[in-house]
Design a protein around this motif. Structure first.
Motif, PDB file in Angstrom:
ATOM      1  N   SER A 193       0.193  -1.203  -6.347  1.00 17.45           N
ATOM      2  CA  SER A 193       0.576  -2.216  -5.351  1.00 17.45           C
ATOM      3  C   SER A 193       2.040  -2.105  -4.951  1.00 17.45           C
ATOM      4  O   SER A 193       2.425  -2.558  -3.864  1.00 17.45           O
ATOM      5  CB  SER A 193       0.284  -3.624  -5.893  1.00 17.45           C
ATOM      6  OG  SER A 193       1.086  -3.889  -7.047  1.00 17.45           O
ATOM      7  N   LEU A 210      -6.859   0.627   1.713  1.00 15.34           N
ATOM      8  CA  LEU A 210      -5.664  -0.218   1.632  1.00 15.34           C
ATOM      9  C   LEU A 210      -5.721  -1.358   2.641  1.00 15.34           C
ATOM     10  O   LEU A 210      -5.255  -2.470   2.364  1.00 15.34           O
ATOM     11  CB  LEU A 210      -4.411   0.626   1.859  1.00 15.34           C
ATOM     12  CG  LEU A 210      -4.062   1.628   0.752  1.00 15.34           C
ATOM     13  CD1 LEU A 210      -2.974   2.582   1.216  1.00 15.34           C
ATOM     14  CD2 LEU A 210      -3.623   0.900  -0.519  1.00 15.34           C
ATOM     15  N   VAL A 267      -1.716  -0.982   7.942  1.00 16.14           N
ATOM     16  CA  VAL A 267      -1.565   0.345   7.357  1.00 16.14           C
ATOM     17  C   VAL A 267      -1.368   1.362   8.481  1.00 16.14           C
ATOM     18  O   VAL A 267      -2.052   1.308   9.507  1.00 16.14           O
ATOM     19  CB  VAL A 267      -2.797   0.726   6.512  1.00 16.14           C
ATOM     20  CG1 VAL A 267      -2.648   2.136   5.933  1.00 16.14           C
ATOM     21  CG2 VAL A 267      -2.997  -0.289   5.389  1.00 16.14           C
ATOM     22  N   ALA A 316       1.774  -0.594   4.171  1.00 15.27           N
ATOM     23  CA  ALA A 316       1.617   0.705   3.520  1.00 15.27           C
ATOM     24  C   ALA A 316       1.538   1.787   4.584  1.00 15.27           C
ATOM     25  O   ALA A 316       1.034   1.556   5.684  1.00 15.27           O
ATOM     26  CB  ALA A 316       0.365   0.736   2.642  1.00 15.27           C
ATOM     27  N   LYS A 348     -11.506   1.985  -3.503  1.00 14.59           N
ATOM     28  CA  LYS A 348     -11.156   0.588  -3.803  1.00 14.59           C
ATOM     29  C   LYS A 348     -11.789   0.145  -5.122  1.00 14.59           C
ATOM     30  O   LYS A 348     -11.125  -0.493  -5.958  1.00 14.59           O
ATOM     31  CB  LYS A 348     -11.613  -0.312  -2.666  1.00 14.59           C
ATOM     32  CG  LYS A 348     -11.261  -1.767  -2.886  1.00 14.59           C
ATOM     33  CD  LYS A 348     -11.523  -2.577  -1.655  1.00 14.59           C
ATOM     34  CE  LYS A 348     -11.213  -4.029  -1.931  1.00 14.59           C
ATOM     35  NZ  LYS A 348      -9.849  -4.227  -2.451  1.00 14.59           N
ATOM     36  N   ALA A 377      -7.133   2.153  -4.086  1.00 12.76           N
ATOM     37  CA  ALA A 377      -6.839   1.426  -2.834  1.00 12.76           C
ATOM     38  C   ALA A 377      -6.808  -0.074  -3.082  1.00 12.76           C
ATOM     39  O   ALA A 377      -7.477  -0.574  -3.966  1.00 12.76           O
ATOM     40  CB  ALA A 377      -7.885   1.749  -1.782  1.00 12.76           C
TER      41      ALA A 377
END
Length: 337
Positions: free
Chosen positions: A10, A36, A43, A155, A332, A337
């Motif tokens: 993170s 993300l 992003v 990000a 994820k 992610a």
């Protein structure tokens, strides 16, 4: 001995994705960006190799030197997903922007482009080219309240050059050592390196379970660490299904599968086991078992690299937008992610 703690990604603002050609690094970079964005984040997905790979994967028009919204992220916990933007960075456009920013050469810079001076400059001095490319990525990561008209990203994911060139590409200070010791270009390189060597950056390496890509991954990790660049995760891509037991694989490798039982199963399924069918199936099973054994050896080597490791499946239907979302969900679920 204490259990290893799960890495906390993170804090990372810049995810750099590299890998040997053919390992699917661009696919992994795109899937990571989508993953993300599932946290409601903005992003930016960047590419610097001039192949327009992002446009092809997301089935959009070729990207200009401008940030474009191309997708939304996965939904997560009932919240609205974030947005993925994309940017195709080319050295010539980055140099024009650089000249306008530092030397106020607006029209004059475009005139130089018409005369071929920009192409000459970015070809004759590849170190300068990399500074320009990485400088644009740096600008996207570092945006703050002063960049009122620009999107501020939570990000940035960079689809970077392959492992054979990644350390040279990122280590722009060394590349400029014999070209520029002072001045704006050197200052920009120094500034970029403060980001690249910080905990806000992670260089993720993509491999497949084959000898050459795994070895190149190990070599790249050693080079990155020697240059003081932060190595992130290893993503093992295109992993075959593991739907056979170890005992069945060993029997297939050693030629001990039951010919009669396989023939009976074919008859039960309504398939005529002619003379060559069962023999062909046994050979296929043996080849698969040998391949799996080689992959398991490479998986052990990857496990010995000392980096967090994530696996993505081989998708027989190929890579389209739906496949990217599927891979994003895998990343994820595994925590990258």
């Amino acid at each position: 001995m204490a259990e290893p703690t799960e890495p906390d990604w993170s804090r990372v603002r810049l995810h750099i994705v590299t890998g040997k050609g053919g390992t699917g690094k661009s696919t992994v970079a795109a899937a990571l960006a989508l993953g993300l964005a599932s946290h409601g984040q903005q992003v930016l997905l960047c590419e610097v190799e001039g192949r327009q790979g992002i446009a092809r994967m997301f089935d959009v028009d070729p990207l200009p030197y401008a940030e474009r919204r191309i997708a939304t992220g996965l939904r997560h916990d009932g919240r609205a997903p974030g947005v993925v933007h994309a940017l195709h960075i080319d050295a010539e456009s980055a140099l024009l922007e650089y000249l306008a920013m530092y030397y106020k050469l607006g029209r004059a810079g475009r005139a130089l482009d018409r005369f071929g001076v920009i192409e000459f400059a970015t070809t004759i001095a590849p170190g300068v080219r990399d500074v320009l490319l990485t400088g644009k990525v740096f600008e996207a990561v570092q945006r703050n309240s002063r960049n009122k008209s620009a999107t501020r990203y939570d990000a940035v994911v960079l689809d970077a050059p392959p492992t054979g060139r990644i350390t040279q590409f990122l280590n722009v200070n060394d590349e400029l050592a014999g070209l520029a010791k002072v001045g704006p270009i050197k200052g920009q390189a120094d500034t970029v390196m403060t980001l690249f060597r910080s905990p806000r950056t992670a260089v993720h390496l993509v491999t497949v379970l084959e000898e050459m890509p795994v070895q190149e991954t190990a070599d790249a990790i050693a080079e990155l660490e020697a240059a003081g660049l932060p190595v992130g995760a290893v993503v093992v891509n295109q992993v075959r299904p593991r739907d056979l037991s170890s005992a069945d694989l060993e029997a297939a490798r050693s030629g001990r599968l039951d010919f009669v039982a396989i023939e009976a199963d074919l008859v039960e399924a309504g398939i005529d086991p002619d003379d060559g069918l069962v023999d062909g199936l046994l050979q296929e099973a043996s080849d698969h078992a040998v391949r799996r054994a080689l992959e398991d050896q490479q998986r052990e080597l990857v496990g010995g690299l000392g980096r967090p490791t994530y696996e993505l499946p081989r998708l027989p239907s190929g890579i389209d937008l739906g496949a990217l979302y599927e891979l994003a969900g895998d990343l994820k679920a595994q925590g990258l992610a």
